[in-house]
Design an enzyme around this catalytic site. Structure first.
Site, PDB file in Angstrom:
ATOM      1  N   ASP A  67      44.169  90.597  42.085  1.00  0.00           N
ATOM      2  CA  ASP A  67      44.696  91.470  43.130  1.00  0.00           C
ATOM      3  C   ASP A  67      44.148  92.889  43.002  1.00  0.00           C
ATOM      4  O   ASP A  67      43.483  93.230  42.020  1.00  0.00           O
ATOM      5  CB  ASP A  67      46.237  91.476  43.094  1.00  0.00           C
ATOM      6  CG  ASP A  67      46.795  91.709  41.688  1.00  0.00           C
ATOM      7  OD1 ASP A  67      46.037  92.132  40.799  1.00  0.00           O
ATOM      8  OD2 ASP A  67      47.992  91.458  41.476  1.00  0.00           O
ATOM      9  N   ASN A 135      60.624  90.384  38.752  1.00  0.00           N
ATOM     10  CA  ASN A 135      61.255  89.625  39.843  1.00  0.00           C
ATOM     11  C   ASN A 135      60.585  88.264  40.059  1.00  0.00           C
ATOM     12  O   ASN A 135      60.823  87.594  41.049  1.00  0.00           O
ATOM     13  CB  ASN A 135      61.237  90.438  41.145  1.00  0.00           C
ATOM     14  CG  ASN A 135      59.816  90.718  41.641  1.00  0.00           C
ATOM     15  OD1 ASN A 135      58.841  90.297  41.017  1.00  0.00           O
ATOM     16  ND2 ASN A 135      59.691  91.428  42.745  1.00  0.00           N
ATOM     17  N   HIS A 137      57.267  87.733  40.400  1.00  0.00           N
ATOM     18  CA  HIS A 137      56.035  87.689  41.196  1.00  0.00           C
ATOM     19  C   HIS A 137      54.836  87.352  40.324  1.00  0.00           C
ATOM     20  O   HIS A 137      54.814  87.614  39.124  1.00  0.00           O
ATOM     21  CB  HIS A 137      55.832  88.986  42.004  1.00  0.00           C
ATOM     22  CG  HIS A 137      55.376  90.184  41.238  1.00  0.00           C
ATOM     23  ND1 HIS A 137      56.028  91.402  41.293  1.00  0.00           N
ATOM     24  CD2 HIS A 137      54.318  90.391  40.432  1.00  0.00           C
ATOM     25  CE1 HIS A 137      55.387  92.283  40.544  1.00  0.00           C
ATOM     26  NE2 HIS A 137      54.343  91.692  40.010  1.00  0.00           N
ATOM     27  N   GLU A 142      55.133  88.423  46.119  1.00  0.00           N
ATOM     28  CA  GLU A 142      56.513  88.845  45.902  1.00  0.00           C
ATOM     29  C   GLU A 142      57.489  87.774  46.403  1.00  0.00           C
ATOM     30  O   GLU A 142      57.121  86.959  47.261  1.00  0.00           O
ATOM     31  CB  GLU A 142      56.768  90.144  46.678  1.00  0.00           C
ATOM     32  CG  GLU A 142      55.897  91.324  46.231  1.00  0.00           C
ATOM     33  CD  GLU A 142      56.431  92.023  44.992  1.00  0.00           C
ATOM     34  OE1 GLU A 142      57.089  91.374  44.152  1.00  0.00           O
ATOM     35  OE2 GLU A 142      56.179  93.230  44.855  1.00  0.00           O
TER      36      GLU A 142
HETATM   37  C1  GLP Z   1      51.781  93.840  38.547  1.00  0.00           C
HETATM   38  C2  GLP Z   1      50.567  92.917  38.840  1.00  0.00           C
HETATM   39  C3  GLP Z   1      50.750  91.558  38.250  1.00  0.00           C
HETATM   40  C4  GLP Z   1      51.369  91.689  36.879  1.00  0.00           C
HETATM   41  C5  GLP Z   1      52.773  92.178  37.004  1.00  0.00           C
HETATM   42  C6  GLP Z   1      53.438  92.511  35.700  1.00  0.00           C
HETATM   43  O1  GLP Z   1      52.333  94.437  39.631  1.00  0.00           O
HETATM   44  N1  GLP Z   1      50.219  92.791  40.213  1.00  0.00           N
HETATM   45  O2  GLP Z   1      49.512  90.873  38.224  1.00  0.00           O
HETATM   46  O3  GLP Z   1      51.387  90.454  36.245  1.00  0.00           O
HETATM   47  O4  GLP Z   1      52.894  93.231  37.912  1.00  0.00           O
HETATM   48  O5  GLP Z   1      52.932  93.676  35.154  1.00  0.00           O
HETATM   49  P1  GLP Z   1      53.119  94.082  33.632  1.00  0.00           P
HETATM   50  O6  GLP Z   1      52.251  93.182  32.850  1.00  0.00           O
HETATM   51  O7  GLP Z   1      52.655  95.510  33.567  1.00  0.00           O
HETATM   52  O8  GLP Z   1      54.546  93.919  33.323  1.00  0.00           O
END
Ligand code: GLP
Length: 240
Positions: A67, A135, A137, A142
């Site tokens: 992404d 959450n 995702h 989402e």
């Molecule tokens: C972000 C990314 C995800 C990631 C998630 C968790 O927003 N788009 O790919 O896995 O949130 O992030 P983190 O690893 O910083 O907790």
């Protein structure tokens, strides 16, 4: 679904790093599906370490990222392209021409999404690394009534914006939209490795491992994929 519970973040990173290194060694021209966020940083450090010790090469490896924020320029230090360069690509011998991420400054977003899905189909992802939002995702898919199959533009939920605010000077600077692979794009990967660390991910991991399959926790759909390994630390596993 295979589940590996580790003592802490370092062990989680090492387990995932080892798994990825084995895949790269057995298929040097493999296609890695990569993720951003805080969670995979330890894995990228582990892989960089192997490269620096002369034990691993990415010279023939390609990558496709999950992404990217939208709109954002690739030179912006908050972009996921910039993140990948700093955390992995600039530190190893991967050819950056073989590393791909959605173009956060594309004028025609629909065309960019279509192009990205065609790229994924053409390249074929051998292994997709995933983090998980608190959450539930994955990528930026989402919780919603309906999830998307392919790459698409999405609005981030207030929870995700607040979770990602730690990387920005203030919450108002967090982009509100992103281009993300869809659930269908993620499912095209031959193998998926889902990482989770810390108590803030415990409820999402409980849902993934023991809960129902629901679009209100997009990661719960992963139990339908034939080859998923969850690697999480004890804190993330604590509600299972
Ligand atoms: C972000 C990314 C995800 C990631 C998630 C968790 O927003 N788009 O790919 O896995 O949130 O992030 P983190 O690893 O910083 O907790």
């Amino acid at each position: 679904m295979k589940i590996i519970v580790t003592k802490n973040y370092e062990e989680m990173s090492a387990q995932a790093g080892k798994l990825l290194a084995e895949i790269i060694k057995s298929k040097p021209d493999c296609v890695l599906g990569l993720a951003t966020g805080g969670t995979p940083v330890g894995v990228y450090d582990y892989l960089t370490d192997l490269f620096e010790r002369g034990e691993l090469s990415f010279a023939r490896t390609s990558s496709v990222n999950l992404d990217e924020y939208y709109p954002i320029s690739s030179s912006n230090s908050q972009s996921y392209r910039y993140f990948m360069n700093k955390k992995l690509f600039d530190r190893v011998d991967i050819d950056k021409a073989n590393t791909f991420a959605p173009n956060g400054s594309a004028e025609d977003v629909l065309a960019e999404c279509k192009k990205y899905d065609e790229l994924i189909d053409r390249m074929g992802i051998d292994v997709q690394l995933l983090g998980i939002g608190r959450n539930g995702h994955i990528g930026f898919n989402e919780p919603e009534d309906e999830l998307h199959r392919g790459t698409h533009l999405t609005a981030l939920t207030p929870d995700t914006i607040s979770a990602n605010a730690r990387f920005f000077a203030s919450v108002s600077e967090v982009p509100t939209h992103a281009i993300t692979m869809g659930i269908g794009s993620v499912f095209k990967a031959k193998k998926i490795i889902l990482l989770a660390s810390g108590k803030s991910k415990a409820d999402a991991i409980r849902q993934v491992i023991t809960g129902g399959i629901t679009t209100s926790c997009p990661a719960s759909l992963l139990c339908l994929h034939p080859d998923v390994t969850v690697i999480c630390d004890e804190d993330a596993y604590s509600l299972v």
